[in-house]
Write a protein that holds these residues in place. Structure first.
Motif, short mmCIF file in Angstrom:
data_model
loop_
_atom_site.label_atom_id
_atom_site.label_comp_id
_atom_site.label_asym_id
_atom_site.label_seq_id
_atom_site.Cartn_x
_atom_site.Cartn_y
_atom_site.Cartn_z
N PRO A 1 28.98 -2.53 64.30
CA PRO A 1 29.56 -1.25 64.73
C PRO A 1 30.65 -0.81 63.76
N ARG A 2 30.70 0.49 63.53
CA ARG A 2 31.67 1.03 62.57
C ARG A 2 32.84 1.72 63.26
N HIS A 3 32.65 2.19 64.48
CA HIS A 3 33.73 2.90 65.19
C HIS A 3 34.44 1.93 66.13
N PRO A 4 35.76 1.95 66.20
CA PRO A 4 36.48 1.03 67.10
C PRO A 4 36.07 1.14 68.56
N TYR A 5 35.71 2.34 69.00
CA TYR A 5 35.29 2.50 70.40
C TYR A 5 33.96 1.78 70.64
N ARG B 1 40.19 -10.97 74.24
CA ARG B 1 41.50 -11.31 74.81
C ARG B 1 42.21 -10.07 75.34
N GLU B 2 41.98 -8.94 74.70
CA GLU B 2 42.58 -7.68 75.15
C GLU B 2 41.47 -6.66 75.30
N PRO B 3 41.15 -6.27 76.55
CA PRO B 3 40.11 -5.27 76.73
C PRO B 3 40.55 -3.90 76.19
N LEU B 4 39.65 -2.96 76.17
CA LEU B 4 39.95 -1.61 75.69
C LEU B 4 41.15 -1.06 76.46
N PRO B 5 42.24 -0.74 75.80
CA PRO B 5 43.46 -0.36 76.52
C PRO B 5 43.41 1.06 77.06
N GLY B 6 44.13 1.28 78.15
CA GLY B 6 44.34 2.62 78.66
C GLY B 6 43.11 3.29 79.23
N GLU B 7 43.27 4.56 79.54
CA GLU B 7 42.21 5.40 80.07
C GLU B 7 41.98 6.57 79.13
N PRO B 8 40.77 7.15 79.13
CA PRO B 8 40.54 8.32 78.29
C PRO B 8 41.47 9.46 78.69
N HIS C 1 42.43 8.07 69.05
CA HIS C 1 43.58 7.41 68.44
C HIS C 1 44.62 6.88 69.45
N PRO C 2 44.82 7.51 70.63
CA PRO C 2 45.82 6.94 71.56
C PRO C 2 45.44 5.55 72.08
N ARG C 3 44.16 5.16 71.99
CA ARG C 3 43.71 3.87 72.51
C ARG C 3 43.26 2.92 71.39
N CYS C 4 43.39 3.34 70.16
CA CYS C 4 42.79 2.59 69.05
C CYS C 4 43.80 1.65 68.40
N ARG C 5 43.44 0.37 68.27
CA ARG C 5 44.32 -0.61 67.63
C ARG C 5 44.35 -0.45 66.11
N HIS C 6 43.38 0.30 65.58
CA HIS C 6 43.30 0.48 64.13
C HIS C 6 43.84 1.84 63.69
N ARG D 1 45.77 4.99 62.33
CA ARG D 1 46.72 5.22 61.25
C ARG D 1 47.40 6.56 61.48
N PRO D 2 48.50 6.84 60.78
CA PRO D 2 49.18 8.12 60.99
C PRO D 2 48.27 9.33 60.82
N ILE D 3 47.33 9.26 59.87
CA ILE D 3 46.45 10.40 59.62
C ILE D 3 45.53 10.66 60.81
N CYS D 4 45.28 9.62 61.63
CA CYS D 4 44.38 9.77 62.78
C CYS D 4 44.95 10.74 63.82
N THR D 5 46.25 10.91 63.84
CA THR D 5 46.88 11.82 64.80
C THR D 5 46.92 13.25 64.28
N GLU D 6 46.58 13.43 63.01
CA GLU D 6 46.76 14.73 62.38
C GLU D 6 45.46 15.48 62.10
N LYS D 7 44.44 14.74 61.66
CA LYS D 7 43.20 15.38 61.22
C LYS D 7 41.99 14.77 61.92
N PRO D 8 40.94 15.57 62.13
CA PRO D 8 39.69 14.99 62.65
C PRO D 8 39.17 13.93 61.69
N PRO D 9 38.56 12.87 62.21
CA PRO D 9 38.11 11.77 61.34
C PRO D 9 36.97 12.21 60.43
#
Length: 323
Positions: free
Chosen positions: A246-250, A269-276, A289-294, A296-304
């Protein structure tokens, strides 16, 4: 041959209470710009958490939900702009299998009457031949002809779901959308229904859009899988490619949360955090990005960015497999 093509599809619903008493109307984006295709005889799995928009997409493809924007082409015909004849053709060549096998059947009609009604409305066989065709449909899904006289309340959940499949087959469809059709059934009955769908797919060259949250079933049944999150497809590709790398963290989080996929793999050890987040207030940049352990700052600014690796498509800044 491509049978179904979905292009930039959008489905939205008015938020409860919005637009009343002078309040501004708010829209819930259930499907937010989805594109996918399905070939004749192919099974595509559509997976994601509850509320990701899977059922809304399936219903929109069959024009059971209103489409806000985008296109749905069935056998090359744009049914989003189609007239009455195009919609009638869509109804004749597509069918849906619903999640709740009891609620999907009219409790007042016998099984035989339910199937006969479809045959009459769709004019598939002459009236004198309807009883024989009803028996054939029941046999096709592994049920005895004697059940035709019984009502849904006297049948098991597995039997009712087989009747639902028989009803779908009555119109001799080219495409079936199966919406969580085994979720309400016992595990042993689930296996029987999956085997039945595999057999029917091979025998009739059926295309199936299989909507589910159980990835183990999707891996067994489907040729390709598309992963939905907040109304968008975040990853799509051949089943073994997506499950193996898999390539996407989700996607990776969903796979890690299903121990049946690999019994030797320890639980995360840590299930998928939070709720959508609410579809009324989608996050900026990457919706995950609010639930993603990977993240990065750019993830909050631009579509992937989008990537296509030998048919495995995903939208993420990451470039390496996550498992």
């Amino acid at each position: 041959m491509t049978l179904l093509q979905v292009k930039d599809l959008q489905v939205r619903f008015a938020a409860p209470g919005s637009g009343l008493f002078g309040l501004r109307r708010q829209w819930l984006k259930a499907v937010n710009g989805i594109s996918l295709s399905l070939a004749a005889g192919e099974v595509l799995g559509l997976v994601g958490e509850s509320g990701s928009g899977k059922s809304s997409l399936g219903r929109a493809i069959l024009r059971l939900n209103e489409i806000a924007a985008g296109q749905v082409l069935f056998d090359g015909v744009d049914i989003t702009q189609g007239g009455k004849l195009d919609i009638e053709r869509l109804r004749r060549e597509t069918a849906m299998i619903f999640q709740d096998p009891y609620a999907a059947l009219n409790p007042r009609l016998s099984i035989g009457e339910t199937l006969a009604e479809v045959l009459r409305v769709q004019r598939k066989v002459a009236t004198p031949l309807i009883p024989r065709r009803v028996d054939e449909l029941l046999a096709q899904v592994g049920l005895h002809a004697e059940l035709a006289s019984r009502k849904p309340g006297s049948l098991s959940g597995g039997q009712c779901q087989r009747v639902g499949i028989a009803r779908a087959l009555a119109i001799e469809p080219r495409l079936i959308i199966a919406d969580e059709c085994v979720a309400a059934l016992d595990v042993s009955i689930q296996g029987q229904i999956i085997n039945l769908l595999l057999e029917l797919r091979q025998r009739m060259n059926l295309a199936i859009l299989f909507i589910a949250h159980d990835l183990a079933i999707v891996r067994r049944l489907c040729d390709r899988v598309a992963v939905m999150y907040l109304g968008q497809i975040v990853e799509e590709g051949p089943v073994e490619a997506v499950f193996g790398a898999p390539r996407h963290p989700y996607t990776a989080a969903l796979i890690q949360s299903i121990p049946e996929i690999d019994p030797t793999r320890a639980l995360p050890r840590e299930p998928l955090p939070g709720e959508p987040p609410s579809p009324l207030h989608l996050p900026s940049g990457c919706a995950f990005h609010p639930r993603c352990r990977h993240a990065r700052p750019i993830c909050t600014e631009k579509p992937p960015p989008s990537h296509d690796l030998k048919g495995q498509r995903y939208s993420c800044v990451l470039e390496k497999p996550l498992l």
